[in-house]
Design a protein around this motif. Sequence first.
Motif, PDB file in Angstrom:
ATOM      1  N   PRO A  51      80.332 163.753 -39.176  1.00 17.85           N
ATOM      2  CA  PRO A  51      79.687 165.281 -40.571  1.00 17.85           C
ATOM      3  C   PRO A  51      78.330 165.346 -39.959  1.00 17.85           C
ATOM      4  CG  PRO A  51      80.762 163.162 -41.209  1.00 17.85           C
ATOM      5  CD  PRO A  51      80.216 162.720 -39.746  1.00 17.85           C
ATOM      6  N   GLY A  52      77.762 166.622 -39.835  1.00 24.62           N
ATOM      7  CA  GLY A  52      75.941 167.286 -39.744  1.00 24.62           C
ATOM      8  C   GLY A  52      76.359 168.621 -39.461  1.00 24.62           C
ATOM      9  N   ARG A  96      74.210 165.711 -47.739  1.00 27.00           N
ATOM     10  CA  ARG A  96      75.624 167.426 -47.604  1.00 27.00           C
ATOM     11  C   ARG A  96      76.434 167.355 -46.764  1.00 27.00           C
ATOM     12  NH1 ARG A  96      74.202 172.200 -45.649  1.00 27.00           N
ATOM     13  NH2 ARG A  96      72.146 171.119 -44.973  1.00 27.00           N
ATOM     14  N   GLU A  97      75.809 167.232 -46.180  1.00 27.55           N
ATOM     15  CA  GLU A  97      77.369 168.349 -44.918  1.00 27.55           C
ATOM     16  C   GLU A  97      77.750 167.167 -45.012  1.00 27.55           C
ATOM     17  OE1 GLU A  97      76.838 170.025 -42.944  1.00 27.55           O
ATOM     18  OE2 GLU A  97      75.114 171.588 -43.579  1.00 27.55           O
ATOM     19  N   ALA A  98      77.610 165.914 -45.213  1.00 29.73           N
ATOM     20  CA  ALA A  98      78.603 165.347 -44.839  1.00 29.73           C
ATOM     21  C   ALA A  98      80.172 165.148 -46.335  1.00 29.73           C
ATOM     22  CB  ALA A  98      78.300 163.262 -45.121  1.00 29.73           C
ATOM     23  N   THR A  99      79.511 165.034 -47.335  1.00 27.69           N
ATOM     24  CA  THR A  99      79.343 165.838 -48.481  1.00 27.69           C
ATOM     25  C   THR A  99      81.030 166.418 -48.276  1.00 27.69           C
ATOM     26  OG1 THR A  99      78.684 166.529 -50.110  1.00 27.69           O
ATOM     27  CG2 THR A  99      78.203 164.241 -49.947  1.00 27.69           C
ATOM     28  N   LEU A 143      83.769 165.741 -45.797  1.00 29.97           N
ATOM     29  CA  LEU A 143      84.700 164.901 -45.908  1.00 29.97           C
ATOM     30  C   LEU A 143      85.741 165.178 -47.519  1.00 29.97           C
ATOM     31  CD1 LEU A 143      83.289 161.943 -43.792  1.00 29.97           C
ATOM     32  CD2 LEU A 143      84.814 163.626 -43.498  1.00 29.97           C
ATOM     33  N   ARG A 144      84.434 165.608 -48.149  1.00 32.22           N
ATOM     34  CA  ARG A 144      85.292 167.003 -49.379  1.00 32.22           C
ATOM     35  C   ARG A 144      85.320 165.433 -50.527  1.00 32.22           C
ATOM     36  NH1 ARG A 144      89.590 171.032 -49.603  1.00 32.22           N
ATOM     37  NH2 ARG A 144      90.670 169.481 -48.357  1.00 32.22           N
ATOM     38  N   ILE A 145      84.319 164.553 -50.421  1.00 32.48           N
ATOM     39  CA  ILE A 145      83.609 163.212 -50.917  1.00 32.48           C
ATOM     40  C   ILE A 145      82.783 163.592 -51.214  1.00 32.48           C
ATOM     41  CG2 ILE A 145      84.738 161.959 -48.978  1.00 32.48           C
ATOM     42  CD1 ILE A 145      82.334 161.361 -47.856  1.00 32.48           C
ATOM     43  N   THR A 146      81.775 163.207 -52.974  1.00 33.23           N
ATOM     44  CA  THR A 146      80.777 163.015 -53.140  1.00 33.23           C
ATOM     45  C   THR A 146      79.564 161.756 -52.708  1.00 33.23           C
ATOM     46  OG1 THR A 146      81.753 160.595 -55.189  1.00 33.23           O
ATOM     47  CG2 THR A 146      82.442 163.081 -55.032  1.00 33.23           C
ATOM     48  N   GLU A 147      78.531 162.574 -53.094  1.00 36.44           N
ATOM     49  CA  GLU A 147      77.842 161.193 -52.546  1.00 36.44           C
ATOM     50  C   GLU A 147      77.983 159.671 -53.367  1.00 36.44           C
ATOM     51  OE1 GLU A 147      73.428 162.316 -52.631  1.00 36.44           O
ATOM     52  OE2 GLU A 147      73.720 164.625 -52.164  1.00 36.44           O
ATOM     53  N   GLU A 148      78.544 159.380 -53.983  1.00 36.30           N
ATOM     54  CA  GLU A 148      78.611 158.956 -55.063  1.00 36.30           C
ATOM     55  C   GLU A 148      79.475 157.634 -54.297  1.00 36.30           C
ATOM     56  OE1 GLU A 148      78.750 161.573 -56.500  1.00 36.30           O
ATOM     57  OE2 GLU A 148      76.454 160.899 -57.537  1.00 36.30           O
ATOM     58  N   PHE A 160      71.913 159.488 -39.419  1.00 39.61           N
ATOM     59  CA  PHE A 160      72.157 158.222 -40.755  1.00 39.61           C
ATOM     60  C   PHE A 160      73.144 157.399 -40.011  1.00 39.61           C
ATOM     61  CE2 PHE A 160      68.608 161.944 -41.826  1.00 39.61           C
ATOM     62  CZ  PHE A 160      67.630 160.336 -42.383  1.00 39.61           C
ATOM     63  N   VAL A 161      73.197 156.067 -41.040  1.00 37.33           N
ATOM     64  CA  VAL A 161      74.656 154.946 -40.771  1.00 37.33           C
ATOM     65  C   VAL A 161      74.566 154.973 -42.205  1.00 37.33           C
ATOM     66  CG1 VAL A 161      74.975 153.354 -39.719  1.00 37.33           C
ATOM     67  CG2 VAL A 161      73.546 154.472 -38.247  1.00 37.33           C
ATOM     68  N   GLY A 162      76.273 155.024 -42.895  1.00 35.41           N
ATOM     69  CA  GLY A 162      76.633 155.292 -44.561  1.00 35.41           C
ATOM     70  C   GLY A 162      77.879 154.482 -44.230  1.00 35.41           C
ATOM     71  N   TRP A 163      78.240 153.797 -45.430  1.00 38.90           N
ATOM     72  CA  TRP A 163      79.267 153.341 -45.707  1.00 38.90           C
ATOM     73  C   TRP A 163      80.308 154.853 -46.518  1.00 38.90           C
ATOM     74  CZ3 TRP A 163      81.607 149.179 -43.636  1.00 38.90           C
ATOM     75  CH2 TRP A 163      81.362 148.187 -42.918  1.00 38.90           C
ATOM     76  N   ILE A 164      81.573 154.386 -46.039  1.00 45.66           N
ATOM     77  CA  ILE A 164      82.192 155.581 -47.284  1.00 45.66           C
ATOM     78  C   ILE A 164      82.840 154.411 -48.342  1.00 45.66           C
ATOM     79  CG2 ILE A 164      83.503 157.242 -47.108  1.00 45.66           C
ATOM     80  CD1 ILE A 164      81.405 158.339 -46.012  1.00 45.66           C
ATOM     81  N   GLU A 165      82.556 154.953 -49.309  1.00 45.65           N
ATOM     82  CA  GLU A 165      82.961 154.090 -49.991  1.00 45.65           C
ATOM     83  C   GLU A 165      84.609 154.685 -51.068  1.00 45.65           C
ATOM     84  OE1 GLU A 165      82.307 150.925 -50.055  1.00 45.65           O
ATOM     85  OE2 GLU A 165      80.328 150.861 -50.208  1.00 45.65           O
ATOM     86  N   LYS A 166      85.568 154.227 -50.185  1.00 43.01           N
ATOM     87  CA  LYS A 166      87.017 155.549 -50.263  1.00 43.01           C
ATOM     88  C   LYS A 166      87.570 155.319 -49.742  1.00 43.01           C
ATOM     89  CE  LYS A 166      87.741 160.053 -51.881  1.00 43.01           C
ATOM     90  NZ  LYS A 166      87.465 159.971 -53.098  1.00 43.01           N
ATOM     91  N   GLU A 167      89.012 154.846 -49.857  1.00 44.79           N
ATOM     92  CA  GLU A 167      90.399 155.047 -48.420  1.00 44.79           C
ATOM     93  C   GLU A 167      90.393 155.864 -47.599  1.00 44.79           C
ATOM     94  OE1 GLU A 167      92.562 152.101 -48.505  1.00 44.79           O
ATOM     95  OE2 GLU A 167      90.918 150.961 -50.879  1.00 44.79           O
ATOM     96  N   PHE A 168      90.296 155.593 -46.231  1.00 46.72           N
ATOM     97  CA  PHE A 168      90.793 156.542 -45.564  1.00 46.72           C
ATOM     98  C   PHE A 168      91.419 157.469 -45.931  1.00 46.72           C
ATOM     99  CE2 PHE A 168      92.277 158.287 -41.328  1.00 46.72           C
ATOM    100  CZ  PHE A 168      90.394 159.215 -41.261  1.00 46.72           C
ATOM    101  N   ALA A 169      92.524 157.355 -46.324  1.00 46.73           N
ATOM    102  CA  ALA A 169      94.104 158.220 -46.406  1.00 46.73           C
ATOM    103  C   ALA A 169      93.735 159.000 -48.413  1.00 46.73           C
ATOM    104  CB  ALA A 169      94.777 157.237 -47.134  1.00 46.73           C
ATOM    105  N   GLU A 170      92.585 158.729 -48.471  1.00 43.03           N
ATOM    106  CA  GLU A 170      92.447 159.922 -50.165  1.00 43.03           C
ATOM    107  C   GLU A 170      90.968 160.405 -49.338  1.00 43.03           C
ATOM    108  OE1 GLU A 170      91.022 157.137 -52.763  1.00 43.03           O
ATOM    109  OE2 GLU A 170      92.625 155.997 -53.561  1.00 43.03           O
ATOM    110  N   ILE A 171      90.532 160.972 -48.252  1.00 46.28           N
ATOM    111  CA  ILE A 171      89.982 161.721 -47.973  1.00 46.28           C
ATOM    112  C   ILE A 171      90.315 163.076 -47.132  1.00 46.28           C
ATOM    113  CG2 ILE A 171      88.181 162.323 -45.926  1.00 46.28           C
ATOM    114  CD1 ILE A 171      87.214 159.293 -45.898  1.00 46.28           C
ATOM    115  N   SER A 172      89.846 164.147 -47.428  1.00 46.58           N
ATOM    116  CA  SER A 172      91.156 165.675 -47.126  1.00 46.58           C
ATOM    117  C   SER A 172      90.016 165.866 -46.908  1.00 46.58           C
ATOM    118  CB  SER A 172      91.624 166.076 -48.139  1.00 46.58           C
ATOM    119  OG  SER A 172      92.248 167.501 -47.793  1.00 46.58           O
ATOM    120  N   PRO A 173      89.468 166.050 -45.189  1.00 46.04           N
ATOM    121  CA  PRO A 173      88.466 166.998 -45.102  1.00 46.04           C
ATOM    122  C   PRO A 173      88.721 168.286 -45.051  1.00 46.04           C
ATOM    123  CG  PRO A 173      89.710 166.664 -42.769  1.00 46.04           C
ATOM    124  CD  PRO A 173      90.444 165.995 -44.305  1.00 46.04           C
TER     125      PRO A 173
END
Length: 207
Positions: free
Chosen positions: A62-63, A79-82, A85-90, A112-125
């Motif tokens: 994402p970028g 911003r680009e990742a959210t 990937l249609r996730i939130t900054e939280e 940048f490197v970051g953890w996605i604190e969400k189940e992969f199956a719940e991510i809908s890009p």
Amino acid sequence: MKDDLMARIQKVTNNRPHVLGHKHFQSYSVLLPLIKINDDIHIIFEKRAEHLRRQPGEICFPGGRIEKGQEDSQTAALREATEELRITEEDINLVGPLDFFVSSSDSIIYPFVGWIEKEFAEISPNPDEVSEIFTVPVSFLLNTEPKIYQIHYKIEPEDNFPYHLIPDGKDYNWRPRNMKEYFYCYEDKVIWGMTARMLNEFLENIN
């Protein structure tokens, strides 16, 4: 006039070194997203939508472009990742930056490197930008050497180049330039280009 010039030269004291000519470059930010799946650590990759004008169907992180004067590189990466990937900054726990890259197309890329604190199956890009997402285990990548090939750049001065102003003129001994191109293959996916270079930088940092 002399005092004015002295004052302007003094500005160098507060200069923060950067890549020469960076003001004229396009700047981009990227997030290398980590996620835990079944007690294993994976990296999320995107496949760009086929209808996009630039690099359709290619694998990336994402970028996107940093909005000049409106945000810094970290803000842009989040911003680009959210958006993609249609996730939130939280949902993102930022780890930190990798070394930035200067590309041959006058672009600077800040990863940048970051953890996605969400189940992969719940991510809908976002289908406007991403056709699919998939993950690769970090353990696989650490134990898999990339294939490396060389790209050779050919120097061709423009027709009106002022050869008479340089030593040896048309016989000037230009220094050849090469670039390493990395390829990581996982199942039916091929990761290469700037994405592979950023991935390699990350893996070298944690190896």
